[in-house]
Design a protein around this motif. Structure first.
Motif, short mmCIF file in Angstrom:
data_model
loop_
_atom_site.label_atom_id
_atom_site.label_comp_id
_atom_site.label_asym_id
_atom_site.label_seq_id
_atom_site.Cartn_x
_atom_site.Cartn_y
_atom_site.Cartn_z
N ALA A 114 0.83 -1.20 0.00
CA ALA A 114 0.00 0.00 0.00
C ALA A 114 0.87 1.26 0.00
N TRP A 115 1.93 1.24 0.79
CA TRP A 115 2.86 2.38 0.78
C TRP A 115 3.53 2.51 -0.59
N ARG A 116 3.87 1.37 -1.17
CA ARG A 116 4.48 1.37 -2.49
C ARG A 116 3.53 2.00 -3.52
N GLY A 117 2.27 1.61 -3.46
CA GLY A 117 1.30 2.16 -4.39
C GLY A 117 1.07 3.65 -4.20
N ALA A 118 0.96 4.07 -2.93
CA ALA A 118 0.77 5.50 -2.65
C ALA A 118 1.96 6.31 -3.14
N PHE A 119 3.17 5.77 -2.95
CA PHE A 119 4.37 6.49 -3.40
C PHE A 119 4.42 6.58 -4.92
N MET A 120 4.09 5.48 -5.61
CA MET A 120 4.11 5.51 -7.07
C MET A 120 3.06 6.46 -7.62
N ALA A 121 1.98 6.64 -6.86
CA ALA A 121 0.92 7.54 -7.32
C ALA A 121 1.24 9.00 -7.05
N ARG A 122 1.64 9.32 -5.81
CA ARG A 122 1.80 10.73 -5.42
C ARG A 122 3.00 10.94 -4.51
N GLY A 123 4.07 10.17 -4.73
CA GLY A 123 5.24 10.29 -3.87
C GLY A 123 6.21 11.37 -4.32
#
Length: 315
Positions: free
Chosen positions: A130-139
């Protein structure tokens, strides 16, 4: 910016992730990069917008693979006062409602403003994903200077709070904050940023980012390598590696002998394997619920004692 692109490229190239983890990453990317809305025909569609083409491609491919839905990737260019930028939109029309329900972003006919419970209370692999996905989206990741930071731009306060809570499950402090009309989750401690990069799976980028630390910090680390504290760190790392090897052999023995291992001992051993560099205190914080370092050490000790008894009974 180059480092940020490198991190996202490394995360997109990760392999051997289980379906539950990939689904958690898909959910987070949809949540932080867009969501579900109505088109001109008043039909529900999924739209997720990215600056990174490789992130958009990852989401499209995994929606099609995991949910058997047709996902379109549309790229466009916009001119802004700061220059020309490319944007990449992943769009799902047919089956968008099913996707919303399957990801948990719609629960009991209500939109989830944070993250689904199945991720918030999920396995550590899902938390990392989930952190990986959030970072790829808006990191966002700064170059390492006087004020280093990692930041996720969040769509809502609830999403920011959920992401900060997931960081706590990884033993990392991330602060939710409101900046003007946007919500963000921020890490400012260099060690925490390095740990989060490693937790997400960007180990090469973590090494590169760490290598850019200031000369003063580099000299400080060099001094620590020469002193007694560093000797203790080396001994602790060696002990952790030896414990991992023993736990791994114990699990292989249990599987071969068909031994029913108590859940608390199995969970402690699994934590030791998943976090090979972590201290006992850190393992205790990662346990569910968190326990003391003495308690986690005791469970690992009892697990190894059970392995010894099993080995003797088979000899």
């Amino acid at each position: 910016m180059a480092l940020l692109d490198d991190v996202k490229s490394e995360l997109a190239a990760l392999e051997d992730e289980k379906a539950d983890a990939r689904k958690a990453q898909v959910t987070a990317m949809i949540r932080f990069a867009g969501g579900f809305t109505h088109n001109a025909q008043k039909q529900i569609v999924m739209l997720a917008t990215f600056d990174s083409l490789i992130a958009a491609q990852w989401l499209r491919d995994n929606i099609e693979d995991l949910y058997s839905l047709d996902a379109k990737l549309i790229s466009s260019t916009r001119t802004t006062p700061k220059g020309t930028h490319q944007y990449h939109v992943v769009k799902v029309e047919r089956g968008a409602v099913n996707l919303a329900v399957a990801t948990g972003l719609i629960d009991r006919n209500k939109a989830v403003r944070g993250l689904p419970v199945k991720i918030v209370q999920g396995k550590i692999a899902q938390v990392r994903a989930a952190w990986r996905g959030a970072f790829m989206a808006r990191g966002i990741l700064s170059d390492l200077g006087k004020n280093p930071y990692m930041e996720i731009i969040c769509p809502s306060n609830e999403a920011a709070m959920a992401l900060a809570g997931l960081a706590r499950r990884l033993g990392i402090t991330a602060k939710p904050r409101q900046l003007s009309k946007s919500y963000r989750v921020t890490l400012t401690d260099p060690d925490s940023i390095e740990r989060m990069l490693n937790s997400m799976g960007a180990m090469r980028s973590a090494r590169d980012w760490t290598g850019k630390r200031s000369d003063g910090e580099t000299r400080s680390k060099a001094n620590r390598l020469a002193n007694f504290d560093d000797a203790n760190m080396r001994r602790s790392a060696k002990a952790a590696a030896e414990a991992c090897d023993k736990v791994r052999k114990a699990f292989e023995l249990f599987d071969a002998a068909g031994v029913d291992v108590p859940d608390n001992l199995r969970a402690a051993g699994q934590l030791r394997l998943e976090h090979g560099d972590a201290s006992l205190e850190e393992l205790g914080r990662l346990a569910e619920p968190p326990i003391s370092k003495d308690a986690i050490a005791g469970r690992i000790r009892r697990l190894l004692q059970l392995a010894e008894k099993t080995a003797k009974s088979r000899s």
